[in-house]
Design a protein around this motif. Structure first.
Motif, PDB file in Angstrom:
ATOM      1  N   VAL A 115      30.481   7.237  48.205  1.00  0.00           N
ATOM      2  CA  VAL A 115      29.642   6.787  47.101  1.00  0.00           C
ATOM      3  C   VAL A 115      29.403   5.282  47.166  1.00  0.00           C
ATOM      4  O   VAL A 115      28.363   4.791  46.705  1.00  0.00           O
ATOM      5  CB  VAL A 115      30.294   7.196  45.759  1.00  0.00           C
ATOM      6  CG1 VAL A 115      31.597   6.455  45.550  1.00  0.00           C
ATOM      7  CG2 VAL A 115      29.340   6.975  44.591  1.00  0.00           C
ATOM      8  N   SER A 116      30.329   4.547  47.752  1.00  0.00           N
ATOM      9  CA  SER A 116      30.147   3.097  47.877  1.00  0.00           C
ATOM     10  C   SER A 116      29.363   2.711  49.126  1.00  0.00           C
ATOM     11  O   SER A 116      28.704   1.675  49.150  1.00  0.00           O
ATOM     12  CB  SER A 116      31.505   2.398  47.897  1.00  0.00           C
ATOM     13  OG  SER A 116      32.292   2.875  48.971  1.00  0.00           O
ATOM     14  N   GLN A 117      29.423   3.553  50.177  1.00  0.00           N
ATOM     15  CA  GLN A 117      28.696   3.289  51.420  1.00  0.00           C
ATOM     16  C   GLN A 117      28.054   4.581  51.914  1.00  0.00           C
ATOM     17  O   GLN A 117      28.559   5.241  52.823  1.00  0.00           O
ATOM     18  CB  GLN A 117      29.633   2.720  52.490  1.00  0.00           C
ATOM     19  CG  GLN A 117      30.152   1.328  52.171  1.00  0.00           C
ATOM     20  CD  GLN A 117      31.052   0.790  53.257  1.00  0.00           C
ATOM     21  OE1 GLN A 117      31.475   1.516  54.153  1.00  0.00           O
ATOM     22  NE2 GLN A 117      31.356  -0.491  53.200  1.00  0.00           N
ATOM     23  N   PRO A 118      26.944   4.987  51.315  1.00  0.00           N
ATOM     24  CA  PRO A 118      26.279   6.213  51.765  1.00  0.00           C
ATOM     25  C   PRO A 118      25.641   6.031  53.141  1.00  0.00           C
ATOM     26  O   PRO A 118      25.326   4.913  53.568  1.00  0.00           O
ATOM     27  CB  PRO A 118      25.210   6.458  50.691  1.00  0.00           C
ATOM     28  CG  PRO A 118      25.572   5.562  49.555  1.00  0.00           C
ATOM     29  CD  PRO A 118      26.289   4.395  50.146  1.00  0.00           C
ATOM     30  N   ASN A 119      25.465   7.147  53.817  1.00  0.00           N
ATOM     31  CA  ASN A 119      24.778   7.138  55.104  1.00  0.00           C
ATOM     32  C   ASN A 119      23.293   6.896  54.865  1.00  0.00           C
ATOM     33  O   ASN A 119      22.651   7.610  54.084  1.00  0.00           O
ATOM     34  CB  ASN A 119      25.005   8.467  55.826  1.00  0.00           C
ATOM     35  CG  ASN A 119      24.401   8.479  57.215  1.00  0.00           C
ATOM     36  OD1 ASN A 119      23.203   8.690  57.377  1.00  0.00           O
ATOM     37  ND2 ASN A 119      25.219   8.257  58.222  1.00  0.00           N
ATOM     38  N   TYR A 275      24.840   5.873  38.663  1.00  0.00           N
ATOM     39  CA  TYR A 275      24.696   5.789  40.124  1.00  0.00           C
ATOM     40  C   TYR A 275      25.519   6.870  40.816  1.00  0.00           C
ATOM     41  O   TYR A 275      25.030   7.536  41.741  1.00  0.00           O
ATOM     42  CB  TYR A 275      25.128   4.402  40.595  1.00  0.00           C
ATOM     43  CG  TYR A 275      25.176   4.239  42.094  1.00  0.00           C
ATOM     44  CD1 TYR A 275      24.049   3.867  42.813  1.00  0.00           C
ATOM     45  CD2 TYR A 275      26.356   4.463  42.799  1.00  0.00           C
ATOM     46  CE1 TYR A 275      24.089   3.720  44.191  1.00  0.00           C
ATOM     47  CE2 TYR A 275      26.406   4.323  44.176  1.00  0.00           C
ATOM     48  CZ  TYR A 275      25.282   3.948  44.856  1.00  0.00           C
ATOM     49  OH  TYR A 275      25.322   3.808  46.228  1.00  0.00           O
ATOM     50  N   ALA A 276      26.765   7.068  40.388  1.00  0.00           N
ATOM     51  CA  ALA A 276      27.620   8.094  40.998  1.00  0.00           C
ATOM     52  C   ALA A 276      27.060   9.489  40.743  1.00  0.00           C
ATOM     53  O   ALA A 276      27.131  10.366  41.621  1.00  0.00           O
ATOM     54  CB  ALA A 276      29.039   7.979  40.451  1.00  0.00           C
ATOM     55  N   LYS A 277      26.503   9.710  39.555  1.00  0.00           N
ATOM     56  CA  LYS A 277      25.924  11.024  39.260  1.00  0.00           C
ATOM     57  C   LYS A 277      24.767  11.337  40.195  1.00  0.00           C
ATOM     58  O   LYS A 277      24.671  12.455  40.734  1.00  0.00           O
ATOM     59  CB  LYS A 277      25.450  11.057  37.804  1.00  0.00           C
ATOM     60  CG  LYS A 277      24.762  12.363  37.421  1.00  0.00           C
ATOM     61  CD  LYS A 277      24.144  12.275  36.043  1.00  0.00           C
ATOM     62  CE  LYS A 277      22.977  11.312  36.030  1.00  0.00           C
ATOM     63  NZ  LYS A 277      22.271  11.296  34.734  1.00  0.00           N
ATOM     64  N   TYR A 278      23.896  10.370  40.433  1.00  0.00           N
ATOM     65  CA  TYR A 278      22.763  10.604  41.331  1.00  0.00           C
ATOM     66  C   TYR A 278      23.245  10.810  42.770  1.00  0.00           C
ATOM     67  O   TYR A 278      22.665  11.600  43.517  1.00  0.00           O
ATOM     68  CB  TYR A 278      21.791   9.428  41.259  1.00  0.00           C
ATOM     69  CG  TYR A 278      20.756   9.588  40.172  1.00  0.00           C
ATOM     70  CD1 TYR A 278      19.469  10.020  40.456  1.00  0.00           C
ATOM     71  CD2 TYR A 278      21.058   9.314  38.840  1.00  0.00           C
ATOM     72  CE1 TYR A 278      18.517  10.168  39.469  1.00  0.00           C
ATOM     73  CE2 TYR A 278      20.122   9.465  37.844  1.00  0.00           C
ATOM     74  CZ  TYR A 278      18.851   9.889  38.159  1.00  0.00           C
ATOM     75  OH  TYR A 278      17.914  10.054  37.165  1.00  0.00           O
TER      76      TYR A 278
END
Length: 345
Positions: A115-119, A275-278
């Protein structure tokens, strides 16, 4: 006795009248100034206490409200899909054959997507898929189309716009290529893609418009423009987008940004919970559409980084563990706590 006026306020009626008159004059001046300025924007404090009945209409503001793109994608699911078909996202396609990657004692496969570093690549794919479902399962056909987002009035290229430009829904690959081009040219991050989707759904909710084949490009462009300025420390200027889209002017980009902000009521705040929900809803969308995130083997460098992070956390919570050991020792060692550090080699 018992009167709040008699015990808390001075007994002088002249003082009370003067104070009351000052308050009345202050309110009148504030009301006049508000009317003169013509400011009808909602104050940020008025948006904090929101009725739960209206929560479902503002998913980009509240973490408990379900996202719009996920509900639209669920309406498009095929009812006869089997469990085996849904699990195809767990498989990696390689030269036409399906192989599933399993971890072993010598090799550990990790999903390099947090969640902090998405691909970046797969996050853009998921965002493009969410936009695709927004366009495909829009509520109305030929709804309200604002002029600033109309591609016929504000084309992004000098090529002539077809007469039926607003009749054919774009494919997912077309949306992905458009978003990927902007992100790669402007060197935007994957977190910016998630914030872009938040702003897009907030625009559709606040302005009560639909994203359709005739306006999706300019809506996405405005959301990316705003997300890059809010999220990134070194934001991309409007003139830089004119270098990416050769036929667009700086004045057009400035007007697009201004009207986008006005339609959002200048609410560009994205809480961490939203942000985490999305992010997790995008992962759910990828799993339901056979869009798997890549599994990468754990390398020696990454293992050393994980070990360094674990040591950092170990030093950070050392005092907490000492306090826990002291509390357990007071019970005659009935509950002994032993801390074993994890070693990755």
């Amino acid at each position: 006795m018992g009167s709040t006026t008699s015990c808390c306020v001075s007994a002088s009626p002249k003082l009370r009248r003067n104070a009351h008159s000052r308050l009345e004059s202050y309110h009148q001046e504030s009301e006049l100034s508000r009317e003169e300025t013509g400011c009808n924007l909602q104050h940020i404090s008025d948006r904090e206490n929101v009725d739960e009945l209206n929560m479902e209409y503002n998913p980009s503001d509240h973490p408990r409200a379900s996202t719009i793109f996920l509900s639209k994608s669920q309406n498009d699911e095929v009812p006869y899909r089997t469990v085996r078909d849904k699990r195809k996202s767990l498989f990696i396609n390689n030269h036409g054959t399906s192989r599933r990657k399993y971890s072993s004692c010598s090799t550990i496969f990790l999903d390099d997507n947090t969640v902090s570093q998405p691909n970046l690549k797969y996050t853009i794919k998921c965002v493009a898929l969410a936009i695709y479902y927004h366009i495909k399962n829009r509520d109305t056909d030929g709804g309200m189309l604002l002029d600033i987002f109309d591609e016929k009035l504000h084309p992004l290229s000098k090529s002539e716009v077809p007469l039926d430009y607003d009749q054919h829904d774009p494919e997912q690959k077309q949306i992905y290529r458009f978003v990927r081009t902007l992100f790669s040219a402007a060197q935007l991050t994957s977190e910016c893609a998630i914030v872009t989707l938040v702003y897009l759904e907030r625009l559709l909710t606040y302005a009560e418009i639909d994203i359709c084949p005739g306006n999706w490009k300019r809506i996405v462009l405005g959301a990316i423009l705003l997300a890059s300025k809010v999220w990134d420390d070194q934001a991309v200027w409007n003139v830089d987008y004119c270098q990416i889209l050769k036929d667009i002017t700086v004045e057009d980009m400035n007007e697009l940004e201004r009207q986008f902000l006005e339609l959002l009521q200048f609410n560009i705040n994205v809480p961490s919970s939203v942000y985490a929900k999305y992010y997790f809803d995008l992962r759910s969308l990828s799993e339901s559409n056979n869009l798997s995130f890549p599994l990468e083997p754990l390398s020696r460098d990454k293992a050393q980084k994980l070990e360094a992070i674990s040591r950092l956390c170990d030093d950070k919570y050392k005092d907490v563990r000492r306090a826990a050991r002291k509390r357990s020792a007071s019970m005659d060692n009935l509950c002994g706590i032993r801390w074993v550090p994890a070693i990755l080699s």
